[in-house]
Design an enzyme around this catalytic site. Structure first.
Site, PDB file in Angstrom:
ATOM      1  N   HIS A  74      34.222  45.411  45.735  1.00  0.00           N
ATOM      2  CA  HIS A  74      34.654  44.666  44.554  1.00  0.00           C
ATOM      3  C   HIS A  74      33.521  44.660  43.537  1.00  0.00           C
ATOM      4  O   HIS A  74      32.356  44.448  43.899  1.00  0.00           O
ATOM      5  CB  HIS A  74      35.018  43.234  44.954  1.00  0.00           C
ATOM      6  CG  HIS A  74      35.512  42.412  43.810  1.00  0.00           C
ATOM      7  ND1 HIS A  74      36.784  42.565  43.287  1.00  0.00           N
ATOM      8  CD2 HIS A  74      34.907  41.444  43.067  1.00  0.00           C
ATOM      9  CE1 HIS A  74      36.941  41.704  42.282  1.00  0.00           C
ATOM     10  NE2 HIS A  74      35.826  41.018  42.135  1.00  0.00           N
ATOM     11  N   VAL A  87      42.706  37.063  48.055  1.00  0.00           N
ATOM     12  CA  VAL A  87      42.272  37.985  47.010  1.00  0.00           C
ATOM     13  C   VAL A  87      40.750  38.003  46.984  1.00  0.00           C
ATOM     14  O   VAL A  87      40.118  37.027  46.583  1.00  0.00           O
ATOM     15  CB  VAL A  87      42.838  37.565  45.629  1.00  0.00           C
ATOM     16  CG1 VAL A  87      42.300  38.480  44.537  1.00  0.00           C
ATOM     17  CG2 VAL A  87      44.352  37.578  45.651  1.00  0.00           C
ATOM     18  N   GLU A 138      27.836  50.743  43.415  1.00  0.00           N
ATOM     19  CA  GLU A 138      28.862  50.854  44.457  1.00  0.00           C
ATOM     20  C   GLU A 138      28.674  52.116  45.288  1.00  0.00           C
ATOM     21  O   GLU A 138      28.828  52.100  46.517  1.00  0.00           O
ATOM     22  CB  GLU A 138      30.254  50.861  43.821  1.00  0.00           C
ATOM     23  CG  GLU A 138      30.691  49.528  43.251  1.00  0.00           C
ATOM     24  CD  GLU A 138      32.059  49.593  42.588  1.00  0.00           C
ATOM     25  OE1 GLU A 138      32.693  48.531  42.482  1.00  0.00           O
ATOM     26  OE2 GLU A 138      32.478  50.694  42.177  1.00  0.00           O
TER      27      GLU A 138
END
Length: 203
Positions: A96, A131, A161
């Protein structure tokens, strides 16, 4: 592709056996085929934020038939429900683009930029029924620069990431992670420790 490359060079002691997408013409399907990785589009059904029941069963069946041990999400913008979570309990991970629990949900980098935080980053976490709410495996900090736009910030988060995700997946596959309640404990070097030692000039 960062994950596939990390597998190919041995940084992650695993291999990508299947790529699935809920977007019919996703570029990742083409890039997977170019690397000889089986890839498929499976229609997600009519809902925007989740798979319908038939689609969820189709995804689970395809992954099980491919012999998948871990499900690695990247850009999959749908909440997984009970059928999926039961089939791969404790073996689904996601990345995320924020430092959770801050800025869950969609466009997290834009949320961070609009809020005015001075640092954000990315988080690798186990997936649960919420979530972006599963136990956190690793995080990497990205500073928010004065001249950043949401687009430039997102570009640097993507770079982070591509560093963080392979390190976390390698630890997971090697059995170096221990889940105690919501806390994920590392038996080896944590991602931020590897970053510090690896980035030291002359180190």
């Amino acid at each position: 592709m960062a994950i596939a490359e990390a597998c190919a060079i041995g940084r992650i002691p695993a291999r990508v056996v299947l790529v699935l997408s809920d977007v019919e013409h996703a570029g990742i399907l083409v890039r997977a085929r170019e690397r000889g990785i089986p890839s498929r589009y499976i229609p997600p059904g009519p809902f925007r934020t989740k798979l319908d029941e038939e689609a969820e069963r189709a995804y689970v069946r395809a992954l099980q038939e491919a012999g998948v041990e871990y499900v690695v999400l990247a850009g999959f913008m749908r909440v997984l429900k009970a059928v999926f979570l039961r089939a791969f309990e404790g073996r689904i991970v996601n990345i995320h683009p924020s430092l959770l629990p801050s800025f869950p949900g969609l466009a997290a980098w834009r949320q961070a930029w609009e809020y005015g935080v001075k640092v954000t980053g990315c988080t690798v976490h186990f997936v649960d029924a919420g979530v972006d709410s599963g136990p956190i495996i690793g995080q990497q900090v990205v500073p928010v620069l004065d001249d950043d736009t949401p687009e430039t910030l997102l570009e640097r988060i993507h770079q982070a990431e591509h560093e963080l995700y392979p390190r976390c997946l390698a630890a997971l596959v090697r059995g170096e992670l221990v889940l105690q309640g919501r806390r994920v404990l590392w038996r080896g070097a944590r991602p931020e420790e590897e970053t510090r030692t690896g980035d030291r000039p002359g180190g």
